[in-house]
Design an enzyme around this catalytic site. Sequence first.
Site: not given
Length: 453
Positions: A78, A122, A167, A299, A301, A360
């Site tokens: 990606r 992005h 995002e 995504n 985290y 991600e």
Amino acid sequence: MANKIVFPENFIWGSATASYQIEGGVNEGGKGESNWDRFSHTPGKIMNGDTGDVANDHYHLWRNDIRLMKKIGLKAYRFSVSWPRILPKGYGKVNKKGLDFYNRLVDGLLKAGIDPYITLFHWDLPQALEDEGGWPSRSTVDAFVEYSDVVTKSLGDRIKHWTTLNEPACSAWLGYETGVYAPGVRDLPQAIRASHHLLLAHGLAIPIIRRNSSGAEVGITLNSNWTVAASNSALDLDAVRQGDGKWVRWFADPLYGRGYPSDIVADFERQGALPNGLDFIQAGDLKAIAAPLDFLGINYYNRGLVRVNHPNNEPQKIFLFPKTPENWTEMDWENYPDGLTGVLSRFYFNYQPLKIYVSENGASYSTPPDENGNVPDVHRTNYLKTHFAAAHRAIQAGVPLAGYFVWSLMDNFEWSFGFGQRFGIVWVNFETQERIIKDSAKWYKRVIRRNGF
Ligand code: FCB
């Protein structure tokens, strides 16, 4: 040894990067200036004064980087396209050399048996568009649609997976409200307009992408941490509602046809951030934003523990354990795998996307090469292992998770942290551009081969 955890057949194991974070080649091949070029050259914005001028020099080393991917056994990659490389002014004149670069990259990936997943935006907006108002201005929507048309016409015959935006919450809130990301504006009313135009740009680009790239799947990537209150106090619980509402529901609700969440509209009104109401929403916008999606990228985290300072209460302790590299990463983010199960399940059960990718997930640890030239990044391997297992639990609960993209293929320019945070499964020496496959990538290679661990 038999696998304990086996993923569904044809599960997509990949890794991710973004144009500004790795390409460099800042003034090469006819590229225009981006808002991140401008921002990173503004004193005080990026740690150590780092910039993406050279970054990983991927603009020149991409062949080598494809070889690395092949060595690791990645099935998919990606990456994002730099808008100002294609349209230096944001719209109008097309820079053919920019398209050539991505055409070569895509052909190289396909030849290596690696499936390219392209993200159109992005975060690196042409500075010329920023000068004309950026995302708070509706004309940027038209420019994005034009840009999407140019890119998908050129690559659409070979690309099977398109992501419009990465995002959008970060673009809007970090770019235009807190100003920690480019363009560094601090103005909530503008940020709210930006959020709507980002979503609209996404929605209006979808039919164009489908027309130019028949049979390809199209989606968007949202970010979400697992937000929980540090206590059951009304203030903390309301802070969770607000934070999650602004960062997640504000984007996911309109994408899935529910319009903007009324409680967040009320929050914005209370803050005086909607002086002219929702005048930026025009007839047809919400319908366009809710264009059906083939997949949702997520995504994830960390966990976000939310506490509000209570005037009359004892301050609560937020994280009750001593911080260690096992439970805390160098980004100052908690390692909280259960949150991934939670976030994936929440998106699936609340919005019913047809398909989900973890677009991600990864961790920052700075483990350097040892005297034998190995990079023993055990904490990253532990992070990935526990998160893969957490994703597998979501699959068992019924979540249609089709793939996983580890952030990141290699250490790179981590936005306002510059080169100070290393998320790569490949080590990069930014002085020599030497790359070393870290131990986590060797472990990942075995996972990919066995489709589990
Ligand atoms: C995400 C970004 C990505 C990277 C990681 C650490 O928010 O999409 O580019 O910086 O965080």
